[in-house]
Design an enzyme around this catalytic site. Sequence first.
Site, mmCIF file in Angstrom:
data_model
loop_
_atom_site.group_PDB
_atom_site.id
_atom_site.type_symbol
_atom_site.label_atom_id
_atom_site.label_comp_id
_atom_site.label_asym_id
_atom_site.label_seq_id
_atom_site.Cartn_x
_atom_site.Cartn_y
_atom_site.Cartn_z
ATOM 1 N N ASN A 10 11.390 14.075 -21.530
ATOM 2 C CA ASN A 10 12.510 13.149 -21.457
ATOM 3 C C ASN A 10 11.951 11.753 -21.172
ATOM 4 O O ASN A 10 11.478 11.475 -20.068
ATOM 5 C CB ASN A 10 13.478 13.596 -20.356
ATOM 6 C CG ASN A 10 14.704 12.722 -20.241
ATOM 7 O OD1 ASN A 10 14.631 11.504 -20.363
ATOM 8 N ND2 ASN A 10 15.838 13.342 -19.986
ATOM 9 N N ASP A 69 14.200 19.090 -11.140
ATOM 10 C CA ASP A 69 15.489 19.508 -11.655
ATOM 11 C C ASP A 69 16.502 18.613 -10.974
ATOM 12 O O ASP A 69 16.400 18.339 -9.773
ATOM 13 C CB ASP A 69 15.776 20.978 -11.401
ATOM 14 C CG ASP A 69 16.930 21.487 -12.255
ATOM 15 O OD1 ASP A 69 17.163 20.928 -13.350
ATOM 16 O OD2 ASP A 69 17.628 22.434 -11.843
#
Length: 190
Positions: A10, A69
Amino acid sequence: MLELVFATNNAHKLEEVQQVVGDRFKIRSLADINCQDDIPETGDTFEENAKQKTDYLVNKYGLYSFGDDSGLEVEALDNAPGVYSARYSGSRDMEKNIDLVLESLGDNPNRKARFRTVISLFLNEQQHFFDGTIEGYIIEERRGEGGFGYDPIFIPDGYDKTFAEMSANEKNQISHRAIAVRKLADFLND
């Protein structure tokens, strides 16, 4: 210079992290190590998912690594979408995910929410965790063109603009990920 692999491709996350740590560390992405694998995220908590990512890289590549996360927790939705933030609507389409959050909240007056990040670091045969949280609330419609994910509907406490309306620098001073990354960087500097 210490090199660490961040278990992500990402570009937004990579950019945020590199901005926070500056040039003290070389952060490499999964693409940088030619890892095209779909690393599992099957845990029920942010900690479990972050650890799965670092464990995967350590076991397959033997590299110092960290994984994160992150997710949005909305109080009135029993902290959903939580660990399912990226696929809340059943897909990875963030527009659909945002629509589902707004639809699920409806006209509920309780708009309290938080973004959370947990980072798992594997270094020198030890696992370490760093977390970051930013409290705020969900607005009723999207605002702003920047950021990613749920940024257009989240306003952090003490501000009057969404993450998507902030500059990258402004967001990176206060974001949940920046808080966790600063803890990671402080640990590495020690």
